[in-house]
Scaffold this motif. Structure first.
Motif, PDB file in Angstrom:
ATOM      1  N   ILE A  27     -89.740  22.633   0.869  1.00  0.00           N
ATOM      2  CA  ILE A  27     -89.418  21.090   1.667  1.00  0.00           C
ATOM      3  C   ILE A  27     -88.545  20.675   0.563  1.00  0.00           C
ATOM      4  CG2 ILE A  27     -91.639  20.256   0.766  1.00  0.00           C
ATOM      5  CD1 ILE A  27     -91.443  18.185   3.165  1.00  0.00           C
ATOM      6  N   LEU A  28     -87.586  19.634   1.212  1.00  0.00           N
ATOM      7  CA  LEU A  28     -86.509  18.832   0.435  1.00  0.00           C
ATOM      8  C   LEU A  28     -86.715  17.503   0.499  1.00  0.00           C
ATOM      9  CD1 LEU A  28     -84.171  19.120  -1.542  1.00  0.00           C
ATOM     10  CD2 LEU A  28     -82.665  19.317   0.217  1.00  0.00           C
ATOM     11  N   PHE A  29     -86.981  16.709  -0.594  1.00  0.00           N
ATOM     12  CA  PHE A  29     -87.174  15.099  -0.349  1.00  0.00           C
ATOM     13  C   PHE A  29     -85.872  14.446  -0.833  1.00  0.00           C
ATOM     14  CE2 PHE A  29     -91.464  16.766  -0.444  1.00  0.00           C
ATOM     15  CZ  PHE A  29     -92.190  15.936   0.218  1.00  0.00           C
ATOM     16  N   ASP A  30     -85.485  13.353   0.215  1.00  0.00           N
ATOM     17  CA  ASP A  30     -84.495  12.657  -0.295  1.00  0.00           C
ATOM     18  C   ASP A  30     -82.955  13.547  -0.413  1.00  0.00           C
ATOM     19  OD1 ASP A  30     -85.882  10.532   0.479  1.00  0.00           O
ATOM     20  OD2 ASP A  30     -86.478  10.251  -1.785  1.00  0.00           O
ATOM     21  N   PRO A  31     -82.694  14.346   0.211  1.00  0.00           N
ATOM     22  CA  PRO A  31     -81.434  15.027  -0.024  1.00  0.00           C
ATOM     23  C   PRO A  31     -80.124  14.094   0.421  1.00  0.00           C
ATOM     24  CG  PRO A  31     -82.298  15.645   2.085  1.00  0.00           C
ATOM     25  CD  PRO A  31     -83.236  14.845   1.352  1.00  0.00           C
ATOM     26  N   LEU A  47     -86.180  31.048  -1.752  1.00  0.00           N
ATOM     27  CA  LEU A  47     -86.697  29.970  -0.841  1.00  0.00           C
ATOM     28  C   LEU A  47     -85.816  29.634   0.179  1.00  0.00           C
ATOM     29  CD1 LEU A  47     -88.070  27.604  -3.583  1.00  0.00           C
ATOM     30  CD2 LEU A  47     -89.560  29.301  -2.476  1.00  0.00           C
ATOM     31  N   ARG A  48     -86.646  29.153   1.518  1.00  0.00           N
ATOM     32  CA  ARG A  48     -85.739  28.752   2.434  1.00  0.00           C
ATOM     33  C   ARG A  48     -86.252  27.227   2.667  1.00  0.00           C
ATOM     34  NH1 ARG A  48     -89.054  32.528   4.018  1.00  0.00           N
ATOM     35  NH2 ARG A  48     -90.834  32.212   5.364  1.00  0.00           N
ATOM     36  N   VAL A  49     -85.357  26.355   3.204  1.00  0.00           N
ATOM     37  CA  VAL A  49     -85.823  25.022   3.509  1.00  0.00           C
ATOM     38  C   VAL A  49     -86.103  25.126   4.547  1.00  0.00           C
ATOM     39  CG1 VAL A  49     -85.055  22.675   3.274  1.00  0.00           C
ATOM     40  CG2 VAL A  49     -84.222  24.129   1.817  1.00  0.00           C
ATOM     41  N   VAL A  50     -87.424  24.830   5.097  1.00  0.00           N
ATOM     42  CA  VAL A  50     -88.090  24.690   6.322  1.00  0.00           C
ATOM     43  C   VAL A  50     -88.375  23.421   6.928  1.00  0.00           C
ATOM     44  CG1 VAL A  50     -88.844  27.091   6.215  1.00  0.00           C
ATOM     45  CG2 VAL A  50     -90.278  25.077   5.603  1.00  0.00           C
ATOM     46  N   ALA A  51     -88.172  22.327   5.821  1.00  0.00           N
ATOM     47  CA  ALA A  51     -88.459  20.892   6.244  1.00  0.00           C
ATOM     48  C   ALA A  51     -87.659  19.981   5.304  1.00  0.00           C
ATOM     49  CB  ALA A  51     -90.187  20.726   6.235  1.00  0.00           C
ATOM     50  N   PHE A  72     -79.454  23.764  10.632  1.00  0.00           N
ATOM     51  CA  PHE A  72     -80.552  24.767  10.253  1.00  0.00           C
ATOM     52  C   PHE A  72     -81.824  24.575  11.234  1.00  0.00           C
ATOM     53  CE2 PHE A  72     -78.119  24.225   6.374  1.00  0.00           C
ATOM     54  CZ  PHE A  72     -77.755  25.548   6.445  1.00  0.00           C
ATOM     55  N   GLY A  73     -81.817  23.563  12.296  1.00  0.00           N
ATOM     56  CA  GLY A  73     -83.218  23.224  12.812  1.00  0.00           C
ATOM     57  C   GLY A  73     -84.156  22.850  12.088  1.00  0.00           C
ATOM     58  N   THR A  74     -84.049  22.353  11.035  1.00  0.00           N
ATOM     59  CA  THR A  74     -84.924  22.016   9.902  1.00  0.00           C
ATOM     60  C   THR A  74     -85.961  20.970  10.552  1.00  0.00           C
ATOM     61  OG1 THR A  74     -83.443  22.558   8.254  1.00  0.00           O
ATOM     62  CG2 THR A  74     -85.501  21.273   7.641  1.00  0.00           C
ATOM     63  N   ARG A  75     -87.224  21.305  10.121  1.00  0.00           N
ATOM     64  CA  ARG A  75     -88.335  20.070  10.523  1.00  0.00           C
ATOM     65  C   ARG A  75     -88.093  18.816   9.943  1.00  0.00           C
ATOM     66  NH1 ARG A  75     -94.341  21.681  11.827  1.00  0.00           N
ATOM     67  NH2 ARG A  75     -93.236  22.307  13.948  1.00  0.00           N
ATOM     68  N   LEU A  76     -88.483  17.682  10.376  1.00  0.00           N
ATOM     69  CA  LEU A  76     -88.182  16.454   9.695  1.00  0.00           C
ATOM     70  C   LEU A  76     -89.437  15.702   9.744  1.00  0.00           C
ATOM     71  CD1 LEU A  76     -84.985  15.252  11.642  1.00  0.00           C
ATOM     72  CD2 LEU A  76     -85.026  16.257   9.444  1.00  0.00           C
TER      73      LEU A  76
END
Length: 480
Positions: A27-31, A47-51, A72-76
């Protein structure tokens, strides 16, 4: 658990990539908005950013959350606190994989547990996140992603909705909400690590530390803002609102676009190489035009001596985003005077604050040849303090101090008018109109930006370079 703090020194901003090494999910915070660097970092670590999650609706840069969702359809994971005016409208209405968060909400990424805490004050919707590494056998959190709530040595400023976004009457109530959040923060265990979203140099606070992380216990003992909270609510409100720097002009636009939805970038602009003659025709546009030439040459005296008429001076320093966002009009199409090897650096910083139309660039060597061959050039006279004093005394000019108001209040030149360079467009109609504007700061860096902007506005300007060297003795003892 994989943990990486990603730092942008021009905005003093931290994003956080946190991943489960067993599952490969992260997960990535505050990109920020140019998301390719985060995706590449994740991939390099397997790793893959899923959220993507955000601590709040940012004021100093455009978020990359929508970019991830679109590409990427990433969950938010986004706050649903703060009331109807401070919700992520683009995520609610855009058909994204969106999880609205209320206070206490929990979610998992692989073996890592996250708990959202509503911590309003800096903004109404602000969330912090407790992080527990269950994959390592922990059943208590190791750290807090504090966003713009708790910094090292400071707290997030509660005045931006009023001073930047122009929400009248928001400042004092926000400061009191921040006081409540601080009291809750002090209930957390002392050992808990604190990972802020900004460090020294950010305009999101007034006294941020340069150390990248802290702990609850350390802040309890040594933060002046928390010490003020321990003296009571009124003492805290007075402390936290006093001396906040004037926010850059672009902050209101970032708030709006991050709430309503910034345009999807998809890829970085690819500016083309221009002949100096073509750039000169763009620079001549008046200040309301959509075309702006930014001259990034490191030598500000060289700019003052000879530059394209109408161009604005902003060198490639840590203040680049602040300066550009303070003096360029919204939607400006940008041409750069820049060395090609620095071009991508500048383009990334421009798109992070919403300047996507980067049309072209001219290399400094080509510009110098153009001037040497008789190409049209403008100049801003560069004077010393003694010359400025003579002009001012004789009524031929007014001294303009473009430092922050708190700096001006501490010490300033006799008779100087204060107008912070971060909000200079707000001041232009109220500045003295007779004679020259004698522009200074302390080192000369901010004054160079301001002088070039005012010259583009058609004002008669003189630039005072490096007041500190000329006047350091008096300033150190309080000054006039």
């Amino acid at each position: 658990m994989f943990f990486r703090q990603v730092f942008d020194d021009t905005l003093a901003q931290y994003a956080y990539l946190i991943g489960c090494q067993r599952t490969g999910d992260a997960i990535l915070f505050d990109p920020q908005r140019d998301i390719d660097r985060y995706a590449d970092l994740a991939a390099s670590e397997g790793l893959r950013v899923v959220a993507v999650a955000e601590t709040h609706i940012h004021a100093d840069f455009l978020s990359g959350a929508r970019e991830f969702a679109e590409r990427f359809g990433t969950r938010l994971y986004l706050s649903d606190e703060g009331g109807p005016d401070w919700r992520y409208e683009w995520a609610r209405d855009g058909g994204y994989d969106h999880v609205p968060l209320r206070d206490g909400a929990r979610f998992e990424i692989g073996d890592i547990d996250f708990r959202a805490l509503h911590t309003p004050g800096h903004t109404p919707e602000h969330m912090s996140f407790l992080v527990t590494d269950r994959g390592a056998g922990a059943d208590e959190p190791m750290g807090l992603l504090s966003g713009d709530f708790v910094f090292v040595g400071d707290l997030g400023r509660p005045d931006l909705l009023e001073t930047a976004a122009r929400v009248r009457g928001a400042m004092a109530p926000a400061a009191r909400r921040l006081f409540g959040s601080v009291r809750s923060f002090l209930d957390l265990p002392d050992y808990l690590q604190v990972w802020p979203a900004h460090g020294a140099g950010s305009s999101c606070g007034k006294a941020l530390g340069a150390v990248p992380e802290t702990t609850v216990g350390y802040e309890r003992r040594f933060s002046p803002a928390i010490a003020a909270a321990l003296r009571g609510e009124d003492a805290f409100v007075s402390h936290i609102l006093e001396g906040q720097p004037e926010p850059p002009m672009y902050f209101a636009r970032m708030k709006r676009d991050n709430r309503d939805g910034a345009r999807v970038l998809a890829s970085l602009p690819q500016p083309r190489r221009l002949a100096p003659e073509e750039a000169a025709s763009l620079a001549r546009a008046d200040s309301t035009a959509a075309e702006v030439v930014i001259d990034t040459r490191p030598d500000r005296s060289a700019f003052m001596a000879r530059h394209l008429p109408g161009s604005v001076y902003v060198p490639l320093t840590k203040s680049f985003c602040t300066a550009v966002g303070s003096v360029l009009p919204e939607g400006a199409a940008v041409t750069l005077v820049i060395d090609e090897r620095d071009l991508e650096w500048a383009v990334r910083r421009l798109v992070r604050i919403g300047f996507d139309d980067v049309k072209g660039f001219v290399e400094p060597e080509a510009l110098e040849r153009y001037f040497a061959e008789g190409g049209e050039a403008a100049a801003i006279p560069e004077i010393d303090l003694e010359a400025a004093s003579r002009l001012s005394t004789k009524g031929h000019g007014d001294v303009l101090d473009v430092r922050y108001a708190s700096e001006y209040a501490a010490s300033h030149l006799p008779g100087a008018v204060n107008a912070s360079y971060t909000r200079l467009p707000d001041y232009t109609d109220r500045l003295p109109s007779n004679g020259s504007l004698l522009v200074h700061c302390l080192s000369g860096a901010r004054a160079a930006v301001a002088a070039s902007y005012l010259a583009r506005e058609g004002r008669d300007v003189r630039y005072i370079n490096d007041l500190f060297t000329a006047y350091a003795g008096s300033l150190e003892t309080g000054g006039p």
